[in-house]
Write a protein that holds these residues in place. Structure first.
Motif, PDB file in Angstrom:
ATOM      1  N   GLU A  73      20.205 109.489  -0.005  1.00  0.00           N
ATOM      2  CA  GLU A  73      19.750 110.876   0.173  1.00  0.00           C
ATOM      3  C   GLU A  73      18.787 111.017   1.344  1.00  0.00           C
ATOM      4  O   GLU A  73      18.986 111.885   2.206  1.00  0.00           O
ATOM      5  CB  GLU A  73      19.119 111.407  -1.113  1.00  0.00           C
ATOM      6  CG  GLU A  73      18.744 112.882  -0.993  1.00  0.00           C
ATOM      7  CD  GLU A  73      17.614 113.294  -1.938  1.00  0.00           C
ATOM      8  OE1 GLU A  73      17.370 114.500  -2.045  1.00  0.00           O
ATOM      9  OE2 GLU A  73      16.971 112.411  -2.516  1.00  0.00           O
ATOM     10  N   PRO A  74      17.709 110.215   1.432  1.00  0.00           N
ATOM     11  CA  PRO A  74      16.828 110.366   2.593  1.00  0.00           C
ATOM     12  C   PRO A  74      17.519 110.067   3.921  1.00  0.00           C
ATOM     13  O   PRO A  74      17.175 110.659   4.945  1.00  0.00           O
ATOM     14  CB  PRO A  74      15.693 109.365   2.320  1.00  0.00           C
ATOM     15  CG  PRO A  74      16.182 108.465   1.256  1.00  0.00           C
ATOM     16  CD  PRO A  74      17.161 109.253   0.463  1.00  0.00           C
ATOM     17  N   ARG A  77      19.371 113.207   4.689  1.00  0.00           N
ATOM     18  CA  ARG A  77      18.397 114.246   5.061  1.00  0.00           C
ATOM     19  C   ARG A  77      17.916 114.045   6.490  1.00  0.00           C
ATOM     20  O   ARG A  77      17.734 114.996   7.244  1.00  0.00           O
ATOM     21  CB  ARG A  77      17.199 114.210   4.108  1.00  0.00           C
ATOM     22  CG  ARG A  77      17.394 114.949   2.811  1.00  0.00           C
ATOM     23  CD  ARG A  77      16.080 115.081   2.043  1.00  0.00           C
ATOM     24  NE  ARG A  77      15.626 113.806   1.510  1.00  0.00           N
ATOM     25  CZ  ARG A  77      14.565 113.140   1.953  1.00  0.00           C
ATOM     26  NH1 ARG A  77      13.871 113.608   2.975  1.00  0.00           N
ATOM     27  NH2 ARG A  77      14.209 112.001   1.404  1.00  0.00           N
ATOM     28  N   ARG A  78      17.675 112.788   6.849  1.00  0.00           N
ATOM     29  CA  ARG A  78      17.101 112.492   8.166  1.00  0.00           C
ATOM     30  C   ARG A  78      18.128 112.634   9.278  1.00  0.00           C
ATOM     31  O   ARG A  78      17.848 113.189  10.346  1.00  0.00           O
ATOM     32  CB  ARG A  78      16.519 111.070   8.152  1.00  0.00           C
ATOM     33  CG  ARG A  78      16.009 110.574   9.508  1.00  0.00           C
ATOM     34  CD  ARG A  78      14.792 111.367   9.954  1.00  0.00           C
ATOM     35  NE  ARG A  78      14.304 110.887  11.228  1.00  0.00           N
ATOM     36  CZ  ARG A  78      14.792 111.238  12.421  1.00  0.00           C
ATOM     37  NH1 ARG A  78      15.816 112.090  12.481  1.00  0.00           N
ATOM     38  NH2 ARG A  78      14.286 110.748  13.526  1.00  0.00           N
ATOM     39  N   SER A  81      24.815 114.455   7.170  1.00  0.00           N
ATOM     40  CA  SER A  81      25.927 113.836   6.441  1.00  0.00           C
ATOM     41  C   SER A  81      26.897 113.118   7.372  1.00  0.00           C
ATOM     42  O   SER A  81      27.385 112.031   7.062  1.00  0.00           O
ATOM     43  CB  SER A  81      26.681 114.903   5.642  1.00  0.00           C
ATOM     44  OG  SER A  81      25.849 115.494   4.666  1.00  0.00           O
ATOM     45  N   ASP A 194      25.663 120.674   7.466  1.00  0.00           N
ATOM     46  CA  ASP A 194      24.937 120.441   6.218  1.00  0.00           C
ATOM     47  C   ASP A 194      24.334 121.726   5.650  1.00  0.00           C
ATOM     48  O   ASP A 194      24.079 121.818   4.456  1.00  0.00           O
ATOM     49  CB  ASP A 194      23.821 119.415   6.439  1.00  0.00           C
ATOM     50  CG  ASP A 194      24.372 118.002   6.569  1.00  0.00           C
ATOM     51  OD1 ASP A 194      25.111 117.579   5.659  1.00  0.00           O
ATOM     52  OD2 ASP A 194      24.090 117.334   7.566  1.00  0.00           O
ATOM     53  N   HIS A 195      24.104 122.702   6.511  1.00  0.00           N
ATOM     54  CA  HIS A 195      23.507 123.951   6.045  1.00  0.00           C
ATOM     55  C   HIS A 195      24.519 124.755   5.240  1.00  0.00           C
ATOM     56  O   HIS A 195      25.650 124.965   5.671  1.00  0.00           O
ATOM     57  CB  HIS A 195      23.025 124.774   7.236  1.00  0.00           C
ATOM     58  CG  HIS A 195      22.474 126.110   6.863  1.00  0.00           C
ATOM     59  ND1 HIS A 195      21.275 126.248   6.198  1.00  0.00           N
ATOM     60  CD2 HIS A 195      22.973 127.365   7.031  1.00  0.00           C
ATOM     61  CE1 HIS A 195      21.050 127.544   5.991  1.00  0.00           C
ATOM     62  NE2 HIS A 195      22.068 128.234   6.476  1.00  0.00           N
ATOM     63  N   ASP A 217      13.441 123.810  -0.420  1.00  0.00           N
ATOM     64  CA  ASP A 217      14.111 123.337   0.782  1.00  0.00           C
ATOM     65  C   ASP A 217      15.284 122.457   0.383  1.00  0.00           C
ATOM     66  O   ASP A 217      15.145 121.545  -0.427  1.00  0.00           O
ATOM     67  CB  ASP A 217      13.107 122.531   1.625  1.00  0.00           C
ATOM     68  CG  ASP A 217      13.717 121.999   2.914  1.00  0.00           C
ATOM     69  OD1 ASP A 217      13.007 121.278   3.617  1.00  0.00           O
ATOM     70  OD2 ASP A 217      14.879 122.312   3.208  1.00  0.00           O
ATOM     71  N   ARG A 219      16.506 120.135   1.876  1.00  0.00           N
ATOM     72  CA  ARG A 219      16.316 118.756   2.315  1.00  0.00           C
ATOM     73  C   ARG A 219      15.154 118.080   1.591  1.00  0.00           C
ATOM     74  O   ARG A 219      14.713 117.000   1.978  1.00  0.00           O
ATOM     75  CB  ARG A 219      16.082 118.723   3.825  1.00  0.00           C
ATOM     76  CG  ARG A 219      17.288 119.181   4.615  1.00  0.00           C
ATOM     77  CD  ARG A 219      16.981 119.203   6.101  1.00  0.00           C
ATOM     78  NE  ARG A 219      18.179 119.581   6.838  1.00  0.00           N
ATOM     79  CZ  ARG A 219      19.053 118.718   7.340  1.00  0.00           C
ATOM     80  NH1 ARG A 219      18.876 117.432   7.164  1.00  0.00           N
ATOM     81  NH2 ARG A 219      20.105 119.118   8.000  1.00  0.00           N
ATOM     82  N   ARG A 220      14.686 118.670   0.547  1.00  0.00           N
ATOM     83  CA  ARG A 220      13.561 118.100  -0.180  1.00  0.00           C
ATOM     84  C   ARG A 220      13.993 116.866  -0.981  1.00  0.00           C
ATOM     85  O   ARG A 220      14.981 116.905  -1.708  1.00  0.00           O
ATOM     86  CB  ARG A 220      12.996 119.153  -1.148  1.00  0.00           C
ATOM     87  CG  ARG A 220      11.834 118.647  -1.998  1.00  0.00           C
ATOM     88  CD  ARG A 220      11.420 119.703  -3.000  1.00  0.00           C
ATOM     89  NE  ARG A 220      10.382 119.207  -3.886  1.00  0.00           N
ATOM     90  CZ  ARG A 220       9.922 119.884  -4.941  1.00  0.00           C
ATOM     91  NH1 ARG A 220      10.415 121.067  -5.207  1.00  0.00           N
ATOM     92  NH2 ARG A 220       8.992 119.385  -5.697  1.00  0.00           N
ATOM     93  N   PRO A 221      13.272 115.730  -0.865  1.00  0.00           N
ATOM     94  CA  PRO A 221      13.655 114.531  -1.624  1.00  0.00           C
ATOM     95  C   PRO A 221      13.323 114.674  -3.105  1.00  0.00           C
ATOM     96  O   PRO A 221      12.440 115.423  -3.493  1.00  0.00           O
ATOM     97  CB  PRO A 221      12.800 113.434  -0.977  1.00  0.00           C
ATOM     98  CG  PRO A 221      11.608 114.153  -0.452  1.00  0.00           C
ATOM     99  CD  PRO A 221      12.085 115.510  -0.021  1.00  0.00           C
ATOM    100  N   ALA A 353      20.271 121.450  -4.585  1.00  0.00           N
ATOM    101  CA  ALA A 353      19.189 120.723  -3.920  1.00  0.00           C
ATOM    102  C   ALA A 353      19.064 119.298  -4.441  1.00  0.00           C
ATOM    103  O   ALA A 353      18.661 118.396  -3.712  1.00  0.00           O
ATOM    104  CB  ALA A 353      17.864 121.463  -4.111  1.00  0.00           C
TER     105      ALA A 353
END
Length: 419
Positions: A73-74, A77-78, A81, A194-195, A217, A219-221, A353
């Motif tokens: 996941e991180p 996010r970084r 995908s 990704d959006h 968000d 992209r929140r972990p 999310a």
């Protein structure tokens, strides 16, 4: 417009060009999936390792896959995908080519780590991406692509070894095919989006269980402890572990069962055991058609029901080869719809999310089951002294899956009523 149709229209309108990238990504998951077990007799002899040494490689693969599943996941996010998929495929290419040149067993162990990490990253990145964008039918067909890739990889391996070539050429060939897929995927990285669109968010937000997630968000972990505290989270993990246990144990032990419990020759048993893969591919295709009209809950229940029927067939006395012909196919058909339906239901159960992290946890459970369950059956067989224990072992995990899913459905219904 129906829910599934809206989802399909969103995918087609909102992410042009991505469909091919996603299909190739799922194919890349499957190509190397069935190689180790089928090639180990030749591979083990080639590196002067005993038959049991394959467990060490399988352990490293599973550990790498589980670690990647939890941390994917991180990464997504970084980097997004698309780049996560690129990294996953690149790691599997490195591992496959590394296997093909490995002179010693310990070198295989070294390359097994990127093998597992790449596979785990691919599974999480791709399933998390399609879970919030695709209808269940499309996800099921994508999983059929993975099963088809495994069947192709297994077949290519068999052809090359049967033709008298070294097992290294089989890995080298699949590695080069995987490299070609990696190049095509890398060329289309910018096409991934990704959006989520407002339409996608609104569509998912209609599910009461998922309401409120859009305040966060995307992209929140999400930490593991928080995820596992959510209602139904543990039940979903248990469901994935149990159904994967049925699938992986069947893959590894079906041939031995037919030889020692069914009286078949080794060659004949190998042919009939391959029917499980046929059932998996055919079941995925058929399940995709059924999923156009049937909800996720009935896809999972139907799959479990078919598994129960297959197990009953294995223990009922039957003349001729009908049982050997039918049971592996039914086991594959039963396994086929469950994982795609769970993937599709994840954003509706836990919110979009949290979907990447939850699918990471599911993939970690799959990795653990892949390693533990077939080895556990070896202990059961040793204690019982007979391969006749296999149907009862599969029955036990099928019942666990049914109980776990009953818990998932109960929680989902309570949330739907606002309780």
């Amino acid at each position: 417009m129906a829910h599934e149709q809206i989802h399909g229209d969103i995918v087609r309108a909102g992410t042009p060009g991505v469909s091919l990238q996603v299909i190739l990504g799922f194919l890349a998951i499957g190509l190397p999936e069935a190689l180790l077990g089928a090639s180990w007799p030749a591979m083990g002899a080639g590196v002067h390792a005993p038959l049991v040494a394959v467990v060490g490689i399988a352990a490293v693969l599973a550990a790498g896959s589980a670690a990647a599943a939890i941390t994917a996941e991180p990464v997504a996010r970084r980097f997004g995908s698309g780049r996560a998929v690129d990294m996953g495929v690149a790691l599997t290419v490195l591992a496959l080519l590394g296997f093909s040149f490995a002179p010693h067993y310990w070198v295989l162990l070294v390359f097994a780590l990127p093998y597992g990490i790449g596979s785990g990253m691919l599974v999480v990145a791709l399933n998390a991406y399609v879970a919030v964008r695709s209808a269940n039918a499309r996800i099921t067909w994508l999983h059929a692509t993975t099963a088809f890739g495994a069947l192709v990889g297994h077949t290519v391996l068999g052809w090359i070894i049967a033709d008298g070539a070294d097992w290294r050429w089989a890995y080298r060939t699949i590695g080069l095919v995987q490299l070609a897929l990696a190049v095509v995927l890398a060329a289309g990285t910018r096409r991934w989006r990704d959006h989520l669109t407002a339409a996608q968010m609104a569509q998912l937000g209609e599910t009461p269980y998922a309401q409120g997630d859009w305040r966060h968000d995307m992209r929140r972990p999400h930490v593991v402890r928080t995820l596992m505290a959510m209602p139904a989270a543990v039940a979903v993990i248990v469901l994935m572990f149990a159904t994967t246990s049925v699938e992986q144990t069947t893959m590894l032990w079906a041939s031995s069962y037919m030889v020692h419990a069914g009286g078949m020759s080794i060659h004949t048993a190998g042919v009939y055991a391959n029917l499980f893969f046929v059932g998996l591919v055919a079941g995925s295709v058929v399940a995709g058609v059924v999923a156009l009209k049937v909800r996720d809950v009935w896809m999972v229940v139907g799959g479990i029901a078919v598994l129960l029927g297959a197990v009953v067939l294995m223990v009922v006395p039957m003349a001729g080869l009908w049982r050997a012909l039918t049971a592996p196919v039914l086991l594959g058909v039963g396994c086929a719809p469950i994982a795609p339906a769970v993937v599709h239901a994840t954003p509706r159960l836990f919110g979009a999310a949290r979907t990447p992290a939850m699918i990471g946890m599911q993939t970690a459970a799959v990795s653990l089951a892949t390693l533990v369950s077939p080895v556990l059956f070896a202990g059961v067989e040793r204690v019982s002294g007979s391969m006749h224990a296999l149907p009862w072992y599969l029955l036990g995990f099928t019942v666990i899956a049914l109980a776990a899913y009953a818990r998932v459905v109960r929680v989902a219904r309570l949330h739907a009523r606002g309780e």
